[in-house]
Design a protein around this motif. Structure first.
Motif, mmCIF file in Angstrom:
data_model
loop_
_atom_site.group_PDB
_atom_site.id
_atom_site.type_symbol
_atom_site.label_atom_id
_atom_site.label_comp_id
_atom_site.label_asym_id
_atom_site.label_seq_id
_atom_site.Cartn_x
_atom_site.Cartn_y
_atom_site.Cartn_z
ATOM 1 N N LEU A 95 -32.331 41.741 -20.551
ATOM 2 C CA LEU A 95 -33.289 42.214 -21.535
ATOM 3 C C LEU A 95 -32.891 41.732 -22.914
ATOM 4 O O LEU A 95 -31.725 41.760 -23.285
ATOM 5 C CB LEU A 95 -33.355 43.747 -21.526
ATOM 6 C CG LEU A 95 -33.929 44.381 -20.252
ATOM 7 C CD1 LEU A 95 -33.913 45.887 -20.387
ATOM 8 C CD2 LEU A 95 -35.328 43.889 -19.985
ATOM 9 N N TYR A 116 -34.304 49.522 -20.149
ATOM 10 C CA TYR A 116 -33.031 49.072 -19.584
ATOM 11 C C TYR A 116 -32.455 50.129 -18.631
ATOM 12 O O TYR A 116 -32.052 49.820 -17.504
ATOM 13 C CB TYR A 116 -32.061 48.783 -20.726
ATOM 14 C CG TYR A 116 -30.640 48.508 -20.298
ATOM 15 C CD1 TYR A 116 -30.289 47.300 -19.709
ATOM 16 C CD2 TYR A 116 -29.640 49.460 -20.492
ATOM 17 C CE1 TYR A 116 -28.979 47.046 -19.320
ATOM 18 C CE2 TYR A 116 -28.335 49.222 -20.108
ATOM 19 C CZ TYR A 116 -28.007 48.014 -19.524
ATOM 20 O OH TYR A 116 -26.721 47.766 -19.132
ATOM 21 N N GLU A 130 -27.322 43.770 -14.124
ATOM 22 C CA GLU A 130 -27.329 43.086 -15.413
ATOM 23 C C GLU A 130 -26.611 41.745 -15.284
ATOM 24 O O GLU A 130 -25.465 41.686 -14.828
ATOM 25 C CB GLU A 130 -26.633 43.953 -16.463
ATOM 26 C CG GLU A 130 -26.654 43.361 -17.854
ATOM 27 C CD GLU A 130 -25.932 44.242 -18.860
ATOM 28 O OE1 GLU A 130 -26.594 44.795 -19.747
ATOM 29 O OE2 GLU A 130 -24.702 44.379 -18.729
ATOM 30 N N THR A 188 -27.453 43.057 -22.947
ATOM 31 C CA THR A 188 -28.696 43.021 -23.715
ATOM 32 C C THR A 188 -28.416 42.684 -25.177
ATOM 33 O O THR A 188 -27.334 42.946 -25.698
ATOM 34 C CB THR A 188 -29.418 44.374 -23.652
ATOM 35 O OG1 THR A 188 -28.531 45.386 -24.122
ATOM 36 C CG2 THR A 188 -29.849 44.691 -22.249
#
Length: 546
Positions: free
Chosen positions: A5, A25, A35, A39
């Motif tokens: 993200l 998230y 992940e 981010t």
């Protein structure tokens, strides 16, 4: 499922900073996502802007991708000093005939200023094909601050012939034009005089379809390079990092090229900020200082950024939405941006400079856009606190006239019955009562139509500076009664600097010290903060700042 993200937003309220992306998230992790890279979050109000965090993140992410997914043997990343071909370019149309040059916005005997509107010497008719635009006529452009006052604030009125519905908090977006004098300076600097007034068109250079850089340009009548620069391209804006990368390809001076490429290096981000953002240095100034840069006119549209619309909160509501002849009316309260920078140069806002000289009778292509206040009829008739220093009063004025219209309608439908409307506290802030107490007479008129109490804080009328948050602290019981006991709503509009957070802190203190939810049991600090957060979650605490 793997996820990465990236979030780049600006939030003045640190409690809600990048709130949406953080919530998404967490939800993706709950659904089993993995992940692949941390981010990225950034803030427009960072000292170095979005790029203060974006560039280091992108550099590390690129390295991460190349480490995990190396390119095939014999292939290498495209070096930064290699110029990629533009997706779109300009080309001449037809013969050598030129299009007449538009008249510059300067005073002349055919466009005199008047005593009623001093300094308004430009009559403009905007025929740009802007999407979803209304054709509005400027009917008033009046300065509402004294001539000797440090700030020029205008009350601008626009009308459209059709019925258009809007609500308090909505905005008018105006796409400005560049000064013809600035455009001529650029044309001279780049050596574009031979092509400036010949018909041109925009053409795609690639086989893969891509959206044009400017929507509707193919519908522009008699497009020339000069018209493109005046009507569509922003040469007075502060450039992004990519601009330096682009113009570095158009100079043969090695020192200039080296310096321009340094500005694209994340290691020199602080120097880029000191050179551009801090002194508000414009694209035109940079091209003047790097005078060996000569951009081919065909590439102007791929190098220079497009002009973006500027948003202004609508100040009209209720009966002020329409004129006597039935036209829809938009009233705006606009501060003309003009100041001196740290390098002792005068800066002017592109849009407000354009508006500052427009005469009544000019036509503009404007866009009506929804705002963030979104007040229901129930909230408009309930108790409320409106806080708006300076031009932040504009959307609150709209709300007050809307309240007055609701009261009038109720009385017409229910003769002899008092309308069920709660009290309104208007807290205004300015420098001097005599100079910038906007719409003062209207507040007296409105107080006869609705239960309105006006509080004002003027920071320069006494030795000790008084701001809106100080006035909140002087009236803790009043704000506690309206916002807690009467379950009222609060609306904060104006500058996104220190004011919103200062007002928020003062309201938390009001919940602590202005009263008690139960006799003898006032809120603790954490309970007061929780109450305000609860107001936010239920739509009773709204903020529209810029």
């Amino acid at each position: 499922m793997k996820v990465m993200l990236l979030s780049w937003v600006s939030m003045a309220d640190c409690d809600r900073f990048n709130w949406a992306i953080r919530k998404l998230y967490k939800r993706l992790l709950q659904l089993g996502a993995n992940e692949i890279y941390p981010t990225g979050e950034a803030d427009q109000q960072h000292p170095e802007g979005l790029e203060g965090t974006l560039l280091p993140w992108m550099t590390d992410f690129r390295k991460h991708l190349l480490d995990r997914h190396p390119l095939p043997a014999g292939q290498h990343p495209i070096p930064d000093d290699v110029r990629l071909p533009p997706k779109w370019k300009l080309e001449l149309v037809g013969g050598n005939d030129s299009v007449p040059i538009p008249q510059p916005a300067v005073p002349n005997k055919h466009q005199p200023s008047t005593d009623e509107y001093p300094g308004l010497h430009h009559l403009d008719h905007d025929d740009r094909p802007i999407p979803h635009a209304l054709c509005a006529t400027l009917t008033e452009n009046r300065r509402v601050t004294p001539q000797k006052h440090w700030q020029d604030v205008r009350h601008i009125t626009l009308t459209v012939p059709d019925f258009v519905s809007y609500v308090p908090g909505d905005m008018i977006a105006i796409t400005p034009k560049c000064s013809s004098n600035d455009v001529q300076t650029l044309i001279d600097l780049m050596g574009w005089n031979d092509q400036a007034d010949r018909p041109i068109r925009l053409v795609s250079t690639g086989d893969i379809p891509s959206p044009p850089p400017i929507f509707g340009l193919d519908a522009y009548p008699n497009l020339t390079l000069r018209a493109l620069l005046i009507d569509y391209l922003d040469i007075k804006g502060i450039p992004r990092r990519s601009f330096f990368s682009a113009i570095a390809h158009y100079t043969n001076d090695e020192m200039h090229k080296e310096r321009l490429l340094e500005f694209t290096n994340p290691e020199y981000l602080d120097e880029l900020w000191d050179y551009t953002t801090r002194p508000r240095r414009s694209i035109l100034e940079i091209l003047h200082e790097f005078d060996t840069v000569k951009i081919p006119w065909q590439h102007a549209i791929s190098v220079l950024p497009a002009m973006r619309a500027r948003q202004f909160s609508i100040a009209s509501g209720g009966k002020r939405k329409q004129t006597a002849d039935g036209n829809t009316q938009f009233e705006l309260l606009i501060a003309i941006v003009k100041y001196q920078t740290v390098i002792k140069r005068i800066r002017e806002g592109v849009c407000t400079k354009y508006l500052s000289v427009l005469r009544p009778g000019s036509t503009l292509r404007v866009q009506l856009q929804p705002g963030g206040l979104k007040s229901s009829v129930q909230q408009l008739t309930a108790a409320s606190v409106l806080i708006g220093p300076g031009t932040g009063i504009a959307p609150l004025r709209s709300m007050l006239w809307e309240k007055a219209a609701l009261v009038k309608t109720y009385r017409e439908q229910n003769p002899g019955v008092n309308p069920p409307i709660g009290p309104t506290i208007l807290l205004y802030g300015g420098r001097n009562r005599e100079s910038d107490f906007f719409f003062e007479k209207e507040w007296m008129e409105l107080s006869k139509l609705i239960p309105l109490q006006v509080l004002a804080a003027f920071s320069r009328d006494q030795q000790r500076k008084i701001y809106v948050q100080d006035t909140v602290r002087e009236n803790f019981p009043l704000f506690f009664r309206v916002l807690h006991d009467m379950q009222g709503s609060v609306y904060i509009c104006g500058s996104s600097g220190r004011m919103p957070q200062a007002v928020r802190e003062a309201l938390i203190e009001a919940f602590q010290h202005g009263g008690a939810p139960l006799p003898g049991q006032p809120f603790t600090r954490s309970q007061a903060e929780g109450y305000l957060i609860g107001m936010e979650q239920t739509g009773r605490y709204k903020q529209e700042t810029w």
